[in-house]
Design a protein around this motif. Structure first.
Motif, short mmCIF file in Angstrom:
data_model
loop_
_atom_site.label_atom_id
_atom_site.label_comp_id
_atom_site.label_asym_id
_atom_site.label_seq_id
_atom_site.Cartn_x
_atom_site.Cartn_y
_atom_site.Cartn_z
N ARG A 34 0.83 -1.21 0.00
CA ARG A 34 0.00 0.00 0.00
C ARG A 34 0.86 1.26 0.00
O ARG A 34 0.62 2.20 0.76
N SER A 230 -10.10 -9.47 3.27
CA SER A 230 -11.04 -8.38 2.97
C SER A 230 -11.22 -7.45 4.16
O SER A 230 -11.10 -6.23 4.04
N GLU A 233 -7.93 -5.56 5.04
CA GLU A 233 -7.64 -4.50 4.09
C GLU A 233 -8.56 -3.30 4.30
O GLU A 233 -8.16 -2.14 4.11
N ASP A 247 -1.77 -2.81 -4.07
CA ASP A 247 -1.55 -3.33 -5.41
C ASP A 247 -2.38 -4.61 -5.58
O ASP A 247 -3.07 -5.06 -4.68
N THR A 248 -2.32 -5.17 -6.77
CA THR A 248 -3.18 -6.32 -7.06
C THR A 248 -2.56 -7.65 -6.70
O THR A 248 -3.14 -8.69 -6.94
N ALA A 251 -3.97 -11.03 -3.94
CA ALA A 251 -4.78 -12.20 -4.27
C ALA A 251 -3.91 -13.37 -4.72
O ALA A 251 -4.35 -14.54 -4.64
N ASP A 252 -2.69 -13.09 -5.16
CA ASP A 252 -1.82 -14.16 -5.64
C ASP A 252 -1.02 -14.83 -4.53
O ASP A 252 -0.36 -15.85 -4.76
#
Length: 260
Positions: A34, A230, A233, A247-248, A251-252
């Motif tokens: 973040r 969730s 965050e 960032d994305t 989830a990985d």
């Protein structure tokens, strides 16, 4: 009853808490994705939920700055902290090991003779290695592996076994569905802190050599992490001194098939 009490008690039961190490966990796990910067007051809100006193946090932050792990930035009367280049260089490779997806069990195992070959020491210069013959081996035999229940306890070093037992106990009492945002980020921090220390100190052991009650822990950690994600965050991006959007890549983490 405090839903985090068993986790907090277990964390503090191991002796004096290394607050500086807990800060590194928070910075790498939650802050770096973040934008990499967090206000000191925000960090205290999080770690205070885990039982860290303000004085202990100030001491830890000062130590991390002095050691080159963190950089302190002042904005008026507010202090912010971020990982230095040194801190990012240290945490980056560690993150790859911490958040790796569960691996398939090795089809081939090797019993090797040599000095410090690596793997699991069997004593007398013998090592049990997952995979093919290591280059360091003076003599090796490879093939399928069958480990009896009693031998599984023997193969796992007592320190590693104790650490895995504590992690399993935390997972047994963790109920992510009951937790609000602040409790979720606190639980996530404690979970990843314990897992980080296990991975960096002891590495992974394939399930084939672990006692049955301790198999599949990486998958369990990943499932718990995503169940907390969730709500945790949400805490980071709301309230006083919220952090920028993440960032994305979250989830990985622990994912077998990362999103392209």
């Amino acid at each position: 009853m405090d839903p985090l009490a068993p986790l907090i008690d277990a964390l503090h039961a191991q002796g004096r808490l290394r607050v500086w190490s807990l800060v590194v966990t928070v910075m790498g796990d939650a802050v770096q994705p973040r934008g990499g910067r967090i206000a000191a007051a925000r960090l205290q809100d999080l770690l205070g939920r885990i039982g860290v006193e303000p004085g202990a946090l100030r001491t830890a932050l000062s130590r991390l700055v002095a050691d080159g792990w963190l950089i302190r930035e002042r904005n008026g009367r507010t202090s912010h902290y971020r990982l230095s280049e040194q801190g990012q260089a240290e945490y980056g490779p560690a993150a790859e090991a911490i958040y790796a997806a569960p691996k398939a069990e090795p089809e081939c195992w090797t019993i090797a003779l040599g000095d410090d070959v690596g793997g699991i020491s069997l004593g007398g210069g013998l090592w049990l290695v997952a995979g093919n013959v290591p280059a360091e081996a003076a003599l090796a035999v490879s093939g399928a592996l069958k480990v009896g229940a009693g031998m599984r306890e023997t193969l796992c070093h007592p320190d590693r076994l104790a650490a895995l037992e504590r992690l399993a106990a935390d997972l047994d009492v963790l109920d992510a569905a009951r937790l609000g945002p602040q409790d979720a980020i606190a639980a996530r921090t404690m979970l990843i802190h314990r897992w980080r220390r296990i991975v960096l100190r002891h590495g992974d052991l394939p399930d084939a050599v672990l006692p049955a009650r301790l198999t599949g822990l990486r998958s369990r950690v990943g499932a718990a992490y995503h169940a907390l994600l969730s709500a945790s965050e949400h805490w980071l991006e709301t309230g006083d001194a919220p952090l920028p959007a993440a960032d994305t890549g979250l989830a990985d983490r622990f994912a077998v098939n990362p999103v392209a």
